[in-house]
Design a protein around this motif. Structure first.
Motif, PDB file in Angstrom:
ATOM      1  N   ASP A 658       0.981  -1.371   0.156  1.00 15.83           N
ATOM      2  CA  ASP A 658       0.295  -0.107   0.441  1.00 15.83           C
ATOM      3  C   ASP A 658       1.038   0.869  -0.572  1.00 15.83           C
ATOM      4  O   ASP A 658       0.695   2.309  -0.677  1.00 15.83           O
ATOM      5  N   GLU A 659       1.949   1.343   0.951  1.00 14.28           N
ATOM      6  CA  GLU A 659       2.972   2.539   0.336  1.00 14.28           C
ATOM      7  C   GLU A 659       3.386   2.544  -0.195  1.00 14.28           C
ATOM      8  O   GLU A 659       3.047   3.634  -0.911  1.00 14.28           O
ATOM      9  N   ALA A 660       4.274   1.971  -0.780  1.00 15.85           N
ATOM     10  CA  ALA A 660       4.689   1.861  -2.134  1.00 15.85           C
ATOM     11  C   ALA A 660       3.918   1.925  -3.518  1.00 15.85           C
ATOM     12  O   ALA A 660       3.809   3.442  -4.349  1.00 15.85           O
ATOM     13  N   LEU A 663       3.056   5.740  -2.519  1.00 16.56           N
ATOM     14  CA  LEU A 663       4.623   6.666  -3.460  1.00 16.56           C
ATOM     15  C   LEU A 663       4.663   6.722  -4.840  1.00 16.56           C
ATOM     16  O   LEU A 663       4.299   7.374  -5.562  1.00 16.56           O
ATOM     17  N   ARG A 664       4.249   5.503  -5.146  1.00 16.30           N
ATOM     18  CA  ARG A 664       3.880   5.837  -7.190  1.00 16.30           C
ATOM     19  C   ARG A 664       3.493   6.612  -7.742  1.00 16.30           C
ATOM     20  O   ARG A 664       2.946   7.533  -8.586  1.00 16.30           O
ATOM     21  N   ARG A 665       2.414   6.689  -7.266  1.00 16.70           N
ATOM     22  CA  ARG A 665       1.128   7.913  -7.792  1.00 16.70           C
ATOM     23  C   ARG A 665       1.228   8.628  -7.358  1.00 16.70           C
ATOM     24  O   ARG A 665       1.257  10.021  -7.843  1.00 16.70           O
ATOM     25  N   LEU A 674      11.956   1.566  -6.079  1.00 19.66           N
ATOM     26  CA  LEU A 674      11.289   0.627  -5.251  1.00 19.66           C
ATOM     27  C   LEU A 674      11.484  -0.823  -6.056  1.00 19.66           C
ATOM     28  O   LEU A 674      11.559  -1.088  -7.469  1.00 19.66           O
ATOM     29  N   TYR A 675      11.450  -1.626  -5.376  1.00 17.10           N
ATOM     30  CA  TYR A 675      12.263  -2.730  -5.561  1.00 17.10           C
ATOM     31  C   TYR A 675      11.306  -3.622  -5.198  1.00 17.10           C
ATOM     32  O   TYR A 675      11.204  -3.576  -3.273  1.00 17.10           O
TER      33      TYR A 675
END
Length: 919
Positions: A658-660, A663-665, A674-675
Motif C-alpha cells: 500500500d505504501e509503495a 508513493l508511486r501514485r 522501488l524493488y
DNA sequence: AATCCGACATACC
DNA sequence: GGTATGTCGGATT
C-alpha cells in the motif's frame, strides 16, 4: 488476569460488606469479566436466568437468596432448565452468611461461611479461562500465600524505603524468610500453641502498627536464645513462649522494618492462612517472585514445573533407585544396602534458585526410603537421608534463603507424613540443618569446595549466615563412598544478551579451550564447570535451552565436552518449558545427562518413551559425535550462497504494498527506486513488500522526493541511536542498506532463513532479478537451476534440520552450517541435466496451482499430489546419485550424510573458480 | 565483511 | 488467549 490477581480480587470482595444486588456482578468481575460484559448482563441483554439470578452462558448461574435459603436455592439453580440450556459450568447461591456452589462438570461442592469463600478460589478458576486448573487447584494455597506476601512486601518497602536499597535487600529478604518460618511453625505445632506468632503480635502490638517491629524483634531475639540463656536474656513472658530455633535462620541482626497500620493488618491476615498446606516444591519459586522486581509479573505462575523437574531427576538417578527397590523385593539385606546407599547420595544443584530440584529430589528419596522402612518393618525409623546432602549454589540471596527454608519444611513434612506428627516434632528444634545453600556465582565458585569428591575433607566456604562451624567429622563420614548427582536448570542467555561480567565468567572457563567462547550461551558455563570435575565420577543432568545442541554450539561447545572425556548418557530432546499461563517465559529446552563413565547405559527419552541407544551425539540423536564445523565455502564445490541484504533501517527503507502504491501514485519518479523485497515471510506466504534501493549516484535526486527524504532521515536517526558503533557510523549513508551482499543479473534461488518445521520440504523459490533478497533469506544468484532441486530435497532438509541452528524447533537455514557443509558426490553432466529437469518439474507443479502460496502448497495436510510426485521423482534422482537407490528413512539419510561429511570435510576441496561459476 | 541467535515476538484465528 | 510460525538488528567472527 492471572491467578494471583483473581485471588486478590475475590479476597477483597469477601471483606467488603455484603451487597445482595451487586454481589453476582462483583463476583464475575473478580474473575476477569470486562466492564462491558458485566453491563450487558446487568441490562438483561445476556442474562439467561429464569430464577431472577444472574446466568452467564457457558459459565455460571448465580443467585442471591433470602437468609437461610442457600441450600434450597442451590438445588433450584441446579434443576433450572435455563442452567442446562446456557451450558453453565457452575451454580452458586449465597445469602451473605453462607455460601454454596457446585461444579456441574465434576459434581464437586463447596459449602462454607460467606467470608471464607476465597479459600475456594481455585474451585472457580475455570471461570477465568485458566486451563491448567488441576495444578492451580492443587497449589491454591501457595498462590494465596504468595499473593498476600507480595502485598506485605510491597507495603513494607513503601514504608521503609531504605530496606529496598541493594545494600539492605538481603536483610529484607532474610526477614521475609523468618516470617514464613514463623507462619509455618505456628500452624504445625512447632510452636507451642496454634497461631502463637500471629496471636502474640495481634495482642501485644498497637493497632496503628507503631510497636509491631519492636514486638517481632523481641520474638526473633527469643528464637535465637538457648533455653539456658533465657533468664539472662530477661524476656517478657509472651516472648519467652517462643522456642529456640536458630539453625542460621534467626541468628544475626534482629532488626525489623517499621510496620504501618496497613502492613500490620496484612501481616495478621497472612498469619491466619493455614500454612500447613504449603507445598515446598513450588512455593519457593512462587515466593521468590515476590522479591524480584523483574519477576513480579509472573507471580503465581510456577505451578507446572514438577513433572519437568522429574524429567531431569528420574533418568539421572531416581529411576535407578526405584529399580533397585523393585529388585530388592522383601529382602531385608538388600533393602538395607539400598538405604545405606541412599544415605550417602548427594544432590548438588549449582543453580538452585529457590531449591525446587533439591526439594523434589529430597521428597522422592524420602518416599523410596519410607517404602524400604515399611518393608523392613521399621516404619517409625528416623530418616537416614541427611538434609545436608542436598546442596546448592544460588546467585540471588532471597531464593537462596527460601531454598534453605523449603528444604527444612520439606523435611518436616516428610517426617510428619512417614513417621507421624509427634516424631516429626520431637527432633525438629533447634534447627541443626547446616547451611549448604551457598549464595554466590556458581561459575566463579569451586564446586569441589561445596561438593568434595568422596572420601576427602570438606573445605568450608565463607557464608555470613553460618555462625557455628560444621561438624567436620560428621560431614566427612556422610561423604564416605557416596555418589554425587549434579542437576539443575541454570540460566540461559544468548551470546548477544550477556553482560560484561557474564562474558567474563565464560572467558574464565573457556578462553583456554576455544577462541570462539564469545559465541556461547551463558548456560555453557555450567557444562564447562562440570567437565572440570566429571572425572571424579559425578553424573550431571541439566535442563538447557535446546540451542546448545544446535548450530554453532554443536561445533564449539561439544567438541570441548567430548574431548574432556565426558559424554551424554541420556537426553530428553526438545520440549517446551512452559507454565501454560500468560505472561510467562516459554522456551524450548532439552535435558542433557552427562557422565565421564563409559560403562553407562544410554537412552533417549521422547514423549515419555525410553529408547536405549549405544551412543548419543551433540544433536541428541543416536550416533557417534560428529566433528561439525561451519564452513565458509561449500565442501562439495557448490555455488556460493549468500545471506540476503540487511537494511538496519528501523523499517524506514521498507514499504508495504500500500505504501509503495501511494508513493508511486504521488511521485512517478519514485518507481525506479522501488524493488520487491523478499525475506522468509514474503517467500513463504506470498506477501509483497518493497524496499528503497538507491545507488550512491542517485541520492540527491531521490531525496528531492519528500517522502523518500523523510524516510532517509528516519534511517539516519535510527542508526545514530544504535548502541553498535558500526551501525552509527553508517548513519551518513541512509540510502544504503547496512549490508549489501548481492543481487542477481538473471534470477535468484532464495531460501527463507526461518520456516515451519511442519513442512516436509524446505520452501525454496525462484525470484527474478528485479527483486532484492533480505537478510531473512539466503540467496544463490544466477546459479544453475539444479541447485534448487538440491535444496528442495528430503536429503537436504534432513541435513539442515540436524546441523543448522533452529528457532525453538523451527528450521533455521544457514549457508555456513547447512549449505557449505552439505556433502554431495561429484555430479556428472547427466546428473545435472536430470536435476535441472526435476527442479523445473517442481516449479511447474507449483505453477499449476497458481496463485497458491508456498505455505498453501506445502501444508503437510493438503499438499497437492502432483507437487508431491514431482518432489518424489526429484528425490529419487538425487538419492540414486548417493547410493544407487532410495533411502529407506531419514535415519539412513543422516548416517550416509554424516559418513560423507566426515570424509569430505577433512579433504575440503575448494575450487574457487568452479564454485563461483555462474549459469 | 558477513552471519547467528533470541528463558522470543507476534500475527493469527 | 492459545496456537502457529517467522522480524530484526546487535555482537560476533
Amino acid at each position: 488476569m492471572n491467578a494471583v490477581e483473581i485471588e486478590e480480587a475475590i479476597s477483597e470482595l469477601a471483606e467488603q460488606e455484603f451487597d445482595a444486588q451487586a454481589f453476582p456482578y462483583a463476583f464475575l468481575e473478580a474473575f476477569g469479566n470486562k466492564a462491558t460484559t458485566i453491563q450487558r448482563l446487568k441490562s438483561g441483554a445476556t442474562n439467561k436466568s429464569d430464577l431472577d439470578g444472574v446466568l452467564q452462558t457457558n459459565n455460571i448461574h448465580i443467585k442471591v437468596c433470602p437468609v437461610g435459603e442457600v441450600t434450597q436455592t442451590l438445588i433450584a439453580l441446579k434443576e433450572s432448565p435455563a442452567t442446562a440450556r446456557a451450558k453453565a459450568k457452575f451454580v452458586l447461591s449465597t445469602d451473605g452468611v453462607d455460601f454454596e456452589a457446585e461444579d456441574l462438570t465434576s459434581g464437586e461442592n463447596v459449602a462454607c461461611p460467606f467470608t471464607e469463600f476465597p479459600d475456594h478460589f481455585g474451585f472457580f478458576l475455570p471461570l477465568a479461562g485458566i486451563t491448567t486448573v488441576q495444578q492451580i487447584r492443587e497449589n491454591a494455597f501457595d498462590i494465596r500465600a504468595t499473593s498476600k506476601l507480595n502485598k506485605l512486601y510491597v507495603e513494607l518497602l513503601k514504608d521503609n524505603p531504605d530496606w529496598g536499597t541493594s545494600a539492605r535487600r538481603p536483610e529484607m529478604n532474610h526477614f521475609m524468610a523468618r516470617l514464613i518460618f514463623c507462619f509455618f511453625a505456628e500452624d504445625t505445632d512447632i510452636f507451642d500453641g496454634s497461631g502463637l506468632f500471629t496471636n502474640t503480635i495481634d495482642q501485644m502490638s498497637e493497632r496503628d502498627g507503631s510497636n509491631t517491629a519492636a514486638i517481632i524483634s523481641e520474638i526473633f531475639r527469643a528464637m535465637n536464645t538457648k533455653s539456658s540463656d533465657r533468664v539472662a536474656g530477661n524476656f517478657r513472658n509472651w516472648a519467652d513462649k517462643f522456642p529456640y530455633v536458630n539453625g542460621g535462620l534467626f541468628s544475626g541482626s534482629t532488626e525489623v522494618p517499621n510496620f504501618s497500620k496497613i502492613a500490620r493488618s496484612y501481616l495478621i491476615h497472612i498469619g491466619n492462612l493455614d500454612w500447613k498446606r504449603i507445598n515446598p516444591d513450588i512455593f519457593g519459586s512462587m515466593i521468590q517472585a515476590v522479591a524480584d522486581d523483574d519477576e513480579r509479573g509472573a507471580l503465581g505462575m510456577h505451578y507446572t514445573s514438577v513433572p519437568n523437574i522429574l524429567k531431569v531427576l528420574n533418568p539421572l538417578f531416581l529411576d535407578d533407585l526405584r529399580e533397585k527397590l523393585e529388585e530388592a523385593g522383601d529382602n531385608s539385606r538388600k533393602l538395607l544396602n539400598l538405604r545405606n546407599r541412599m544415605a550417602r547420595i548427594r544432590v548438588f544443584d549449582p543453580a538452585c534458585g529457590s531449591g525446587n530440584f533439591l526439594v523434589i529430589a529430597y521428597k522422592e528419596m524420602r518416599a523410596i526410603e519410607a517404602e524400604i522402612n515399611r518393608r523392613r518393618g521399621e516404619p517409625d525409623r528416623r530418616t537416614d537421608i541427611p538434609l545436608t546432602n542436598f546442596r546448592g549454589i544460588e546467585l540471588r540471596d532471597f531464593p537462596a534463603e527460601i531454598a534453605r527454608l523449603a528444604l527444612i519444611i520439606a523435611e518436616f513434612q516428610c517426617d510428619v507424613l512417614y513417621r507421624g506428627q509427634k516424631e516429626a516434632l520431637a527432633e525438629f528444634l533447634p534447627l541443626d540443618a547446616m547451611n549448604w545453600i551457598t549464595c554466590g556465582n556458581a561459575l566463579r565458585l569451586d564446586w569441589l569446595s561445596i561438593c568434595p569428591p568422596t572420601g576427602t575433607g570438606v573445605k568450608l566456604h565463607s557464608d555470613d549466615l553460618l555462625e557455628t562451624p560444621l561438624d567436620q567429622a560428621q560431614i566427612d563420614f556422610e561423604n564416605e563412598g557416596g555418589e554425587t548427582y549434579i542437576c539443575g536448570n541454570p540460566p540461559y542467555l544468548g551470546y548477544n544478551k550477556q553482560s560484561s561480567s557474564q562474558k567474563a565468567d565464560l572467558e574464565a572457563i573457556f578462553s583456554s579451550k576455544t577462541k570462539n567462547w564469545r559465541s556461547l550461551d551463558y548456560i555453557s558455563g555450567w557444562f564447562g564447570k562440570f567437565i572440570e570435575i566429571s572425572h571424579y565420577g559425578f553424573d550431571a543432568a541439566f535442563v538447557a535451552t535446546n540451542s546448545v545442541c544446535q548450530g554453532e554450539h554443536a561445533a564449539i561447545l561439544w567438541s570441548i565436552i567430548f574431548n574432556s572425556g565426558t559424554s551424554i548418557f541420556f537426553a530428553v530432546p526438545d520440549f517446551r518449558w512452559a507454565n501454560n499461563a500468560s505472561n510467562n517465559a516459554v522456551v524450548t529446552v532439552s535435558v542433557i545427562g552427562l557422565s565421564a563413565k563409559d560403562d553407562h547405559s544410554r537412552a533417549i527419552y521422547t514423549d515419555d518413551l525410553k529408547r536405549n541407544v549405544s551412543c548419543i551425539n551433540q544433536y541428541l540423536i543416536e550416533g557417534a559425535p560428529v566433528p561439525m564445523a561451519a564452513a565458509s565455502r561449500s565442501i562439495s564445490g557448490l555455488p556460493h550462497m549468500l545471506l540476503g541484504n540487511m537494511p538496519k533501517d528501523g523499517g524506514n527503507l521498507i514499504l508495504s504494498s500500500d505504501e509503495a502504491a501511494e508513493l508511486r501514485r504521488d511521485f512517478e519518479d519514485a518507481e525506479q527506486y522501488l524493488y520487491g523485497f523478499f525475506g522468509s515471510q514474503e517467500l513463504i506466504n506470498g506477501t509483497l513488500r518493497y524496499c528503497l534501493w538507491i545507488g550512491d549516484e542517485d541520492v540527491e535526486i531521490a531525496r528531492s522526493i519528500p517522502p523518500i527524504a523523510q524516510r532517509l532521515a528516519g534511517v539516519a536517526n535510527m542508526r545514530l541511536a544504535s548502541p553498535a558503533k558500526s551501525t552509527r557510523d553508517f548513519a551518513d549513508r541512509p540510502h544504503r542498506f547496512k549490508q549489501i551482499q548481492g543481487t542477481a543479473t538473471q534470477y535468484t534461488i532464495a531460501v527463507p532463513s526461518v520456516s515451519s518445521e511442519r513442512r516436509e520440504f524446505l520452501p525454496v523459490d525462484l525470484l527474478s532479478s528485479t527483486n532484492i533478497v533480505s537478510s531473512l533469506a539466503f540467496a544463490l544468484y544466477d546459479a544453475p537451476l539444479w541447485n534448487l532441486a538440491l535444496i528442495a530435497s528430503r536429503l537436504h532438509l534432513v541435513w539442515v534440520a540436524t546441523v543448522c541452528g533452529k528457532l525453538e524447533t523451527r528450521y533455521r537455514y544457514s549457508n555456513t552450517l547447512g549449505w557449505n557443509t552439505f556433502p554431495l558426490p561429484t555430479l556428472t553432466d547427466k546428473n545435472r541435466t536430470d536435476l535441472t529437469r526435476c527442479a523445473e518439474d517442481i516449479l511447474l507443479a507449483r505453477e499449476a496451482h497458481f496463485p497458491a502460496t508456498i505455505a498453501d502448497l506445502y501444508d503437510p495436510e493438503h499438499m497437492p499430489e502432483d507437487l508431491r510426485a514431482a518432489h518424489d521423482r526429484s528425490d529419487e534422482v538425487l538419492e540414486r546419485i548417493y547410493i544407487g537407490r532410495r533411502f529407506r528413512n531419514d535415519t539412513e539419510r543422516m548416517e550416509k550424510l554424516f559418513e560423507l561429511y566426515t570424509q569430505m570435510s577433512s579433504a575440503a576441496p575448494i575450487n574457487k573458480t568452479t564454485s563461483q561459476k555462474k549459469a
